[in-house]
Design an enzyme around this catalytic site. Structure first.
Site, PDB file in Angstrom:
ATOM      1  CG  ASN A  16      -2.570   6.243  50.649  1.00 14.01           C
ATOM      2  OD1 ASN A  16      -3.559   6.385  49.913  1.00 14.01           O
ATOM      3  ND2 ASN A  16      -2.387   6.999  51.705  1.00 14.01           N
TER       4      ASN A  16
ATOM      5  CG  HIS B 271       4.523  10.773  60.335  1.00  7.00           C
ATOM      6  ND1 HIS B 271       4.562  11.858  61.175  1.00  7.00           N
ATOM      7  CD2 HIS B 271       3.390  10.936  59.591  1.00  7.00           C
ATOM      8  CE1 HIS B 271       3.518  12.631  60.949  1.00  7.00           C
ATOM      9  NE2 HIS B 271       2.785  12.090  60.003  1.00  7.00           N
TER      10      HIS B 271
ATOM     11  CB  ILE C 275       3.831  14.562  51.961  1.00  8.09           C
ATOM     12  CG1 ILE C 275       4.905  15.586  51.584  1.00  8.09           C
ATOM     13  CG2 ILE C 275       3.097  15.003  53.209  1.00  8.09           C
ATOM     14  CD1 ILE C 275       4.401  17.021  51.462  1.00  8.09           C
TER      15      ILE C 275
ATOM     16  NE  ARG D 209      -3.903   9.932  60.821  1.00 10.25           N
ATOM     17  CZ  ARG D 209      -3.585  10.011  62.110  1.00 10.25           C
ATOM     18  NH1 ARG D 209      -3.971   9.071  62.942  1.00 10.25           N
ATOM     19  NH2 ARG D 209      -2.890  11.036  62.575  1.00 10.25           N
TER      20      ARG D 209
ATOM     21  NE  ARG E 217       0.448  10.211  60.887  1.00  6.56           N
ATOM     22  CZ  ARG E 217       0.399  10.442  62.204  1.00  6.56           C
ATOM     23  NH1 ARG E 217       0.439   9.454  63.073  1.00  6.56           N
ATOM     24  NH2 ARG E 217       0.311  11.686  62.666  1.00  6.56           N
TER      25      ARG E 217
ATOM     26  CG  ASN F 144       0.686   9.676  56.585  1.00  8.69           C
ATOM     27  OD1 ASN F 144       1.832   9.490  56.967  1.00  8.69           O
ATOM     28  ND2 ASN F 144      -0.049  10.709  56.959  1.00  8.69           N
TER      29      ASN F 144
ATOM     30  NE  ARG G 298       1.141  18.337  63.693  1.00 11.15           N
ATOM     31  CZ  ARG G 298       0.740  17.379  62.851  1.00 11.15           C
ATOM     32  NH1 ARG G 298       1.289  16.183  62.897  1.00 11.15           N
ATOM     33  NH2 ARG G 298      -0.207  17.620  61.974  1.00 11.15           N
TER      34      ARG G 298
ATOM     35  CB  ILE H 245      -0.719  18.539  51.200  1.00 16.57           C
ATOM     36  CG1 ILE H 245      -1.245  18.014  52.531  1.00 16.57           C
ATOM     37  CG2 ILE H 245       0.738  18.982  51.354  1.00 16.57           C
ATOM     38  CD1 ILE H 245      -0.472  16.816  53.087  1.00 16.57           C
ATOM     39  N   GLY H 246      -1.395  19.518  48.281  1.00 17.67           N
ATOM     40  CA  GLY H 246      -0.905  19.894  46.947  1.00 17.67           C
ATOM     41  C   GLY H 246      -1.285  21.327  46.576  1.00 17.67           C
TER      42      GLY H 246
HETATM   43  P1  A3D Z   1      -6.214  14.998  49.683  1.00 20.05           P
HETATM   44  O1  A3D Z   1      -6.727  16.369  49.876  1.00 20.05           O
HETATM   45  O2  A3D Z   1      -7.208  13.871  49.634  1.00 20.05           O
HETATM   46  O3  A3D Z   1      -5.299  14.968  48.360  1.00 20.05           O
HETATM   47  C1  A3D Z   1      -4.752  13.795  47.873  1.00 20.05           C
HETATM   48  C2  A3D Z   1      -4.878  13.876  46.372  1.00 20.05           C
HETATM   49  O4  A3D Z   1      -4.214  12.750  45.780  1.00 20.05           O
HETATM   50  C3  A3D Z   1      -6.324  13.830  45.857  1.00 20.05           C
HETATM   51  O5  A3D Z   1      -6.656  15.049  45.209  1.00 20.05           O
HETATM   52  C4  A3D Z   1      -6.337  12.652  44.902  1.00 20.05           C
HETATM   53  O6  A3D Z   1      -7.126  12.855  43.740  1.00 20.05           O
HETATM   54  C5  A3D Z   1      -4.863  12.534  44.552  1.00 20.05           C
HETATM   55  N1  A3D Z   1      -4.513  11.230  43.987  1.00 20.05           N
HETATM   56  C6  A3D Z   1      -5.007  10.002  44.288  1.00 20.05           C
HETATM   57  N2  A3D Z   1      -4.446   9.080  43.507  1.00 20.05           N
HETATM   58  C7  A3D Z   1      -3.570   9.720  42.696  1.00 20.05           C
HETATM   59  C8  A3D Z   1      -2.683   9.289  41.663  1.00 20.05           C
HETATM   60  N3  A3D Z   1      -2.576   8.003  41.334  1.00 20.05           N
HETATM   61  N4  A3D Z   1      -1.943  10.221  41.032  1.00 20.05           N
HETATM   62  C9  A3D Z   1      -2.037  11.518  41.391  1.00 20.05           C
HETATM   63  N5  A3D Z   1      -2.859  11.987  42.340  1.00 20.05           N
HETATM   64  C10 A3D Z   1      -3.615  11.094  42.982  1.00 20.05           C
HETATM   65  O7  A3D Z   1      -5.155  14.623  50.857  1.00 20.05           O
HETATM   66  P2  A3D Z   1      -4.077  15.596  51.550  1.00 20.05           P
HETATM   67  O8  A3D Z   1      -3.484  16.475  50.517  1.00 20.05           O
HETATM   68  O9  A3D Z   1      -4.669  16.190  52.782  1.00 20.05           O
HETATM   69  O10 A3D Z   1      -3.006  14.493  52.053  1.00 20.05           O
HETATM   70  C11 A3D Z   1      -2.243  13.773  51.104  1.00 20.05           C
HETATM   71  C12 A3D Z   1      -1.445  12.659  51.796  1.00 20.05           C
HETATM   72  O11 A3D Z   1      -0.519  13.225  52.729  1.00 20.05           O
HETATM   73  C13 A3D Z   1      -2.293  11.678  52.605  1.00 20.05           C
HETATM   74  O12 A3D Z   1      -1.822  10.357  52.423  1.00 20.05           O
HETATM   75  C14 A3D Z   1      -2.082  12.132  54.036  1.00 20.05           C
HETATM   76  O13 A3D Z   1      -2.288  11.084  54.975  1.00 20.05           O
HETATM   77  C15 A3D Z   1      -0.642  12.566  53.986  1.00 20.05           C
HETATM   78  N6  A3D Z   1      -0.226  13.470  55.067  1.00 20.05           N
HETATM   79  C16 A3D Z   1       1.025  13.282  55.573  1.00 20.05           C
HETATM   80  C17 A3D Z   1       1.477  14.100  56.595  1.00 20.05           C
HETATM   81  C18 A3D Z   1       2.845  13.891  57.160  1.00 20.05           C
HETATM   82  O14 A3D Z   1       3.259  14.596  58.056  1.00 20.05           O
HETATM   83  C19 A3D Z   1       3.686  12.830  56.646  1.00 20.05           C
HETATM   84  C20 A3D Z   1       0.662  15.109  57.118  1.00 20.05           C
HETATM   85  C21 A3D Z   1      -0.602  15.276  56.564  1.00 20.05           C
HETATM   86  C22 A3D Z   1      -1.045  14.445  55.538  1.00 20.05           C
END
Ligand code: A3D
Length: 321
Positions: A103, A183, A126, A85, A96, A128, A159, A14-15
């Protein structure tokens, strides 16, 4: 209109989309981009995107790295730090809530980073389990309630809108919808608030099809996790969070389903729950109380009970950390 600095915590799936889109849309004069992953994920992704900037004719200025100091001066922060997940080898998909143990520790370090380098930032989180992680940030940072919110409802409503548009055979632009509550799999699609071209959704979609769409909406995150096999949805969540950020940056007074602190609204006190809210330069300017029918009220109460359970776990975990 723009802001001086946008901070992005977490440079994973996401980032990465957030950084690329925020740069392309010129949402801030500068972007702070942080991820702990070695050797230096955030710096690497930022360099990749910056090297593409001449091709899309934009200037990108950023600070990226493994330390929180790259966020210094951020006016808005979007937090995606946390494990997502992922489908297990046996084919099952975790809830979640099962991500909380991992987390919450990550969130504690995120809160400390924000506290040190951008304590006045407006935060859109964002990670979870969404509602419980926002609650954790609130407990640690104690920010004014308008400056902390979670993104989930905008994605879940998107969605619902997409599925209704497909079934009705109309543009997604014609469909307005609202998904409220926590959520999780008990989120609440509000059929009485769903409109197609300004008309009640029932005019276009049968009751049976609507029931199927609402069930699919509640499980839509898991559907993507199951299909991708490696992690969870990441483009639609990024776009949804940027919609919230734009409402704040451009002072839009836009109503968006937002995970916001409730203080009596919907009969809930002290929890962050997905509700319609007006977003503007102040962040969450106002929570709107939608007129729900009795079945929707009951479903919302059930969803809120789930959020309360997870937040009770947060309280217990924070005492041991
Ligand atoms: P991912 O691609 O794994 O990215 C998460 C990043 O967080 C990784 O690159 C890690 O290195 C980094 N990270 C871990 N610990 C730290 C820290 N202490 N400081 C800074 N960075 C750190 O995951 P993603 O980008 O797909 O998802 C990120 C989060 O969003 C997860 O918890 C998902 O479950 C959540 N998410 C939420 C939604 C909603 O609609 C709310 C939808 C999709 C994903």
């Amino acid at each position: 209109m723009t802001i001086n600095k946008l901070g992005l915590i977490g440079g994973g799936n996401i980032g990465g989309v957030l950084f690329a889109e925020a740069a392309k849309r010129r949402l801030a004069k500068r972007i702070g981009f942080m991820d702990i992953k070695p050797p230096d994920l955030a710096k690497g992704k930022a360099l990749d995107i910056a090297e593409g900037a001449p091709t899309i004719s934009t200037d990108i200025h950023y600070d990226a790295g493994k330390e929180f100091n790259v966020l210094e001066g951020s006016e808005i922060v979007i937090n995606t730090a946390g494990v997502p997940r992922t489908k297990r080898p046996d084919g099952t998909i975790p809830t979640r809530e099962e991500l909380l143990q991992t987390n919450i520790k990550i969130t504690k370090s995120v809160a400390e980073g924000i506290q040190k380098y951008c304590p006045d930032a407006t935060i859109i989180s964002i990670a979870n389990p969404l509602d419980a992680i926002v609650y954790t940030l609130y407990k640690i940072l104690q920010p004014p309630k308008n400056k902390l919110m979670g993104m989930a409802g905008q994605l879940d409503s998107g969605r619902y809108r997409y599925f209704v548009a497909q079934e009705a055979g109309v543009s997604v632009e014609n469909v307005e919808a609202l998904v409220l509550g926590g959520h999780g799999d008990n989120m609440v699609p509000i059929r009485s608030c769903c409109r197609v071209g300004g008309m009640p959704v029932e005019k276009f979609v049968s009751k049976e099809a609507l029931e199927a769409i609402e069930t699919r909406t509640r499980k839509a995150g898991g559907e993507v996790v199951g299909l991708m096999g490696i992690g969870s949805a990441f483009v639609s969540p990024a776009w949804a969070a940027l919609d919230m950020a734009e409402a704040i940056i451009y002072d839009k007074n836009k109503i968006i389903a937002t995970c916001a602190l409730l203080e009596g609204e919907y009969g809930v006190n002290g929890l962050f729950v997905g509700v319609p809210a007006i977003l503007n330069k102040d962040g969450v300017a106002k929570v709107i109380e939608a007129d729900l029918n009795s079945a929707e009220k009951e479903a919302l109460a059930k969803s809120v009970a789930g959020v309360r359970n997870t937040c009770d776990e947060v309280e217990a975990m924070l005492k041991t950390m």
